[in-house]
Scaffold this active site. Structure first.
Site, short mmCIF file in Angstrom:
data_model
loop_
_atom_site.label_atom_id
_atom_site.label_comp_id
_atom_site.label_asym_id
_atom_site.label_seq_id
_atom_site.Cartn_x
_atom_site.Cartn_y
_atom_site.Cartn_z
N ARG A 90 21.82 2.38 41.50
CA ARG A 90 21.44 1.40 40.48
C ARG A 90 22.19 0.08 40.59
NH1 ARG A 90 20.36 4.85 34.99
NH2 ARG A 90 18.38 5.62 35.75
N HIS A 116 22.92 -0.77 30.28
CA HIS A 116 22.20 0.48 30.03
C HIS A 116 23.11 1.64 29.65
CE1 HIS A 116 18.84 3.20 30.38
NE2 HIS A 116 19.41 3.90 31.33
N ARG A 176 27.14 6.15 37.33
CA ARG A 176 26.44 7.39 36.96
C ARG A 176 25.21 7.58 37.83
NH1 ARG A 176 21.98 8.38 32.78
NH2 ARG A 176 21.70 6.17 33.01
N GLU A 191 14.50 10.26 41.59
CA GLU A 191 15.10 9.00 41.13
C GLU A 191 16.16 8.57 42.13
OE1 GLU A 191 16.26 9.08 37.01
OE2 GLU A 191 14.20 9.35 36.34
N ALA A 208 24.02 14.99 22.40
CA ALA A 208 25.36 15.58 22.42
C ALA A 208 25.76 16.10 21.03
CB ALA A 208 26.38 14.56 22.92
N LYS A 241 24.31 7.44 11.33
CA LYS A 241 24.32 6.23 10.49
C LYS A 241 22.94 5.77 10.07
CE LYS A 241 25.29 2.77 14.08
NZ LYS A 241 26.21 1.69 14.44
N GLU A 279 27.84 10.24 25.70
CA GLU A 279 28.13 8.93 26.31
C GLU A 279 29.43 8.30 25.79
OE1 GLU A 279 24.73 6.36 26.58
OE2 GLU A 279 25.95 4.63 27.15
N HIS A 332 20.90 -1.44 34.20
CA HIS A 332 19.65 -0.88 34.75
C HIS A 332 18.88 -2.02 35.40
CE1 HIS A 332 15.95 1.32 35.16
NE2 HIS A 332 16.56 2.41 34.76
N GLY A 371 13.02 9.03 31.86
CA GLY A 371 12.86 9.68 33.17
C GLY A 371 13.02 11.18 33.11
N GLY A 372 14.08 11.65 32.45
CA GLY A 372 14.26 13.09 32.33
C GLY A 372 15.68 13.54 32.54
N TRP A 407 15.12 8.03 23.16
CA TRP A 407 14.39 7.05 23.97
C TRP A 407 14.36 7.40 25.45
CZ3 TRP A 407 15.83 1.39 22.24
CH2 TRP A 407 15.51 1.24 20.89
N GLY A 431 22.42 12.22 18.59
CA GLY A 431 21.79 12.24 19.91
C GLY A 431 21.89 13.65 20.47
N ASP A 459 30.74 1.96 18.03
CA ASP A 459 31.57 2.38 16.89
C ASP A 459 32.57 3.47 17.30
OD1 ASP A 459 29.50 0.93 15.85
OD2 ASP A 459 29.01 2.33 14.25
C1 LIG Z 1 15.87 3.49 27.02
C2 LIG Z 1 16.79 4.52 27.60
C3 LIG Z 1 16.30 5.46 28.50
C4 LIG Z 1 17.15 6.43 29.03
N1 LIG Z 1 16.63 7.38 29.89
C5 LIG Z 1 17.44 8.38 30.31
C6 LIG Z 1 16.92 9.45 31.09
O1 LIG Z 1 15.73 9.50 31.39
N2 LIG Z 1 17.78 10.42 31.49
C7 LIG Z 1 19.11 10.42 31.18
O2 LIG Z 1 19.84 11.33 31.56
N3 LIG Z 1 19.62 9.41 30.43
C8 LIG Z 1 18.82 8.41 29.99
N4 LIG Z 1 19.34 7.41 29.22
C9 LIG Z 1 20.75 7.51 28.81
C10 LIG Z 1 20.85 8.59 27.75
O3 LIG Z 1 19.73 8.51 26.89
C11 LIG Z 1 22.12 8.46 26.91
O4 LIG Z 1 23.23 8.28 27.72
C12 LIG Z 1 22.32 9.73 26.11
O5 LIG Z 1 21.14 10.04 25.41
C13 LIG Z 1 23.47 9.57 25.13
O6 LIG Z 1 23.43 10.66 24.26
P1 LIG Z 1 24.52 10.78 23.11
O7 LIG Z 1 24.16 11.98 22.32
O8 LIG Z 1 25.87 10.70 23.70
O9 LIG Z 1 24.34 9.44 22.25
P2 LIG Z 1 23.06 8.83 21.52
O10 LIG Z 1 21.83 9.53 21.89
O11 LIG Z 1 23.11 7.38 21.74
O12 LIG Z 1 23.36 9.12 19.99
C14 LIG Z 1 24.41 8.48 19.32
C15 LIG Z 1 24.30 8.82 17.85
O13 LIG Z 1 25.46 8.38 17.15
C16 LIG Z 1 25.06 7.72 15.95
N5 LIG Z 1 26.14 6.80 15.55
C17 LIG Z 1 26.65 5.75 16.25
N6 LIG Z 1 27.64 5.17 15.54
C18 LIG Z 1 27.77 5.86 14.38
C19 LIG Z 1 28.60 5.74 13.23
N7 LIG Z 1 29.52 4.77 13.11
N8 LIG Z 1 28.44 6.62 12.21
C20 LIG Z 1 27.50 7.61 12.27
N9 LIG Z 1 26.67 7.76 13.34
C21 LIG Z 1 26.81 6.90 14.38
C22 LIG Z 1 23.76 7.04 16.34
O14 LIG Z 1 23.03 6.65 15.21
C23 LIG Z 1 23.12 8.17 17.15
O15 LIG Z 1 22.54 9.11 16.28
C24 LIG Z 1 18.51 6.43 28.68
C25 LIG Z 1 19.01 5.49 27.79
C26 LIG Z 1 18.16 4.54 27.24
C27 LIG Z 1 18.71 3.54 26.28
#
Ligand SMILES: Cc1cc2nc3c(=O)[nH]c(=O)nc-3n(C[C@H](O)[C@H](O)[C@H](O)COP(=O)(O)OP(=O)(O)OC[C@H]3O[C@@H](n4cnc5c(N)ncnc54)[C@H](O)[C@@H]3O)c2cc1C
Length: 499
Positions: free
Chosen positions: A276, A332, A367, A113, A14, A34, A356, A229, A47-48, A44, A12, A208
């Site tokens: 929210r 959410h 949040r 928002e 991060a 994974k 996250e 949400h 909003g931004g 996904w 993701g 996980d």
């Molecule tokens: C539909 C939707 C819309 C959203 N809209 C917004 C928005 O507009 N603005 C905003 O700020 N936030 C939004 N959010 C929240 C935001 O998208 C997430 O909080 C943020 O993207 C999390 O980023 P991340 O990099 O921490 O994790 P993620 O983007 O969830 O990535 C996690 C990664 O870890 C991998 N992974 C998980 N477990 C394992 C494992 N055991 N082994 C190997 N890989 C693994 C997954 O496959 C994935 O690649 C939204 C969330 C959703 C679901």
């Protein structure tokens, strides 16, 4: 044998940003995910990104809004860092080639928002911000000579030796398990939505990171604070539930009940743009009483502003200019997570967490909308910098001790019914409103399900473990705050009204 490198788990925003930052400082790194690189909540996001770059805005105003939304629990220093370092990360994203929507004058466009005191959300492709961002970062990461990407590689454990993280155990697509040595492990595994029956989170969001961190001895905190949400599209049996972004309410859509009454105004004078948790509870009540709908029919340029949502609606035969959209709350976002310092270090040496999965304290109990992508950038950046500065480049490789490795046994596939029951329990008993009785019931049921789950079904076991930890934390917190609402411990304001 090469010296071990930092291993980043998750692609993701991060994980990708941490990898890029490390690589840009000359460090080799391995990124595991994974499924494919594109499978994440980040891709996904609709909003931004909230960032104080608009006219009349300031990091301190953004910080004040973030603190207010957190219901008194956010760490002010984490919030200061998020809001003051955010603009710099956006400029870096722009320099990497990310494109954000602009107005006719060529300046960045800012959406509004809930609980933001001014329009502050930059976006891309209308409501396709996540896809655009991940597309940009994917190009950078895939082509960087210092970054090795391993897709279809599931982390099953964090490996610890002499109280220090020494690597991860992985299961590859071909069914082969093996350990990977690491100079440090950065968890960027995202959220926990798939523990719930109704969620907006992708299928990969199975908690996980929390499970492997907890099993390795890292501390989790604030995990009872989950954000629901208010406006997921209500389509029974569809997992994940498609999200109707808050930006749609920001653009003027209103919530109505089955009598056409605009019920959000009864809950809060800010109506649809109240925080929210307030709107989600109001939607839950209306839904239980016969239904809740988001009426966006007055947004004439809906398809232009929200092309992604328009496409999702079309898949289900819904036209937002003709139909009010049936909505219900959905799990959410997780405010808590692996406890870290402000550079991403957990209490377990060598284990880091960003995005996250982590708890820097920046969200407190709730949040502020669109702060999570920004969090992913800002705190991943800090972790990348800090990791790059850590000694150890010249470490000679140490052989990993023998660790038991999780195999693909097929047992998880047979525990589908157990996971379905777990998800129903979490939504029903540890959901948007909780009581001592509902939480106790959940604890007992989760214990029963755990007893019925063979140890060979380790994914199911991990999910049950995290579900149990959330439930226990929710039972321990005998108050209502932010995303955690206890009907038996109403918030102070409500207690005064009742008296
Ligand atoms: C539909 C939707 C819309 C959203 N809209 C917004 C928005 O507009 N603005 C905003 O700020 N936030 C939004 N959010 C929240 C935001 O998208 C997430 O909080 C943020 O993207 C999390 O980023 P991340 O990099 O921490 O994790 P993620 O983007 O969830 O990535 C996690 C990664 O870890 C991998 N992974 C998980 N477990 C394992 C494992 N055991 N082994 C190997 N890989 C693994 C997954 O496959 C994935 O690649 C939204 C969330 C959703 C679901």
């Amino acid at each position: 044998m090469n010296p071990p490198r930092p291993v980043i788990v998750g692609t993701g925003i991060a994980g990708l940003w941490t990898a890029w930052r490390l690589a840009s400082e000359g460090r080799r790194t391995v990124v595991l995910t994974k499924e494919t690189l594109a499978d994440s909540a980040s891709a996904w996001a609709q909003g931004g990104i909230a960032v104080a770059l608009g006219p009349g805005d300031s990091p301190s105003q953004h910080a004040a809004d973030t603190m207010a939304a957190s219901d008194g629990l956010a760490d002010p220093e984490a919030v200061r860092i998020l809001t003051s370092e955010g603009p710099g990360r956006i400029y870096e994203l722009l320099a990497l080639g990310a494109r954000f929507d602009r107005g006719p004058d060529g300046r960045l466009g800012f959406g509004l928002e809930a609980a933001h005191t001014r329009p502050r959300i930059i976006h891309s492709g209308g409501d396709r911000t996540g896809a655009a961002l991940i597309g940009c970062l994917a190009q950078v990461v895939r082509s960087h000579p210092l970054i090795e990407l391993m897709e279809h590689t599931e982390v099953t454990a964090v490996l610890v030796s002499d109280a220090r993280t020494v690597g991860v155990a992985v299961l590859r697509e071909d069914g082969v398990s093996r350990p990977i040595a690491a100079s440090a492990v950065v968890l960027a595994t995202g959220g926990v939505g798939q523990l719930y029956a109704v969620t907006t989170n992708p299928r990969v969001a199975t908690a996980d990171g929390w499970a492997v961190a907890h099993r390795a001895g890292a501390e989790l905190r604030d995990i009872e604070f989950l954000q629901f949400h208010p406006t997921a599209l209500k389509l029974p049996g569809i997992n994940p539930a498609p999200l109707i972004s808050e930006a749609v309410r920001g653009a003027g859509a209103v919530l109505v009940d089955r009598d056409g009454h605009r019920f959000a105004l009864d809950a809060d004078p800010r109506g649809e743009l109240a925080p929210r948790d307030v709107v989600a509870r109001a939607v839950a009540v209306a839904d239980a009483a016969g239904g809740a709908w988001l009426d966006a029919r007055d947004i004439e340029d809906f398809a232009t502003r929200f092309p992604g949502i328009t496409a999702i609606l079309a898949e289900h035969g819904i036209d937002p200019l003709r139909d009010a959209l049936p909505v219900a709350p959905a799990l959410h976002y997780a405010m808590g997570g692996v406890r870290t310092d402000l550079e991403g270090r957990s209490n377990l040496p060598g284990l880091w967490a960003v995005g996250e999965v982590a708890s820097t304290g920046v969200h407190g109990a709730n949040r502020l909308a669109s702060n999570s992508l920004l969090e992913g950038l800002v705190f991943a950046d800090r972790a990348g910098h800090a990791l790059a500065a850590e000694p150890g480049r010249g470490d000679s490789p140490r052989p990993l001790p023998d660790f038991p490795l999780q195999e693909e046994t097929g047992a998880d596939a047979q525990c589908d019914g157990i996971r379905r029951t777990m998800r129903e329990i979490m939504t029903g008993c540890v959901g948007i409103q909780r009581t001592e009785a509902s939480l106790l019931h959940a604890e007992q049921e989760l214990a029963r399900l755990t007893r019925e789950t063979p140890s060979s079904a380790w994914r199911t076991r991990n999910q049950l473990l995290v579900a149990t930890l959330i439930t226990e934390a929710a039972r321990r917190r005998r108050e209502s705050r932010g995303g955690h609402r206890r009907l038996d411990y109403p918030p102070a304001a409500l207690r005064r009204e009742t008296a």
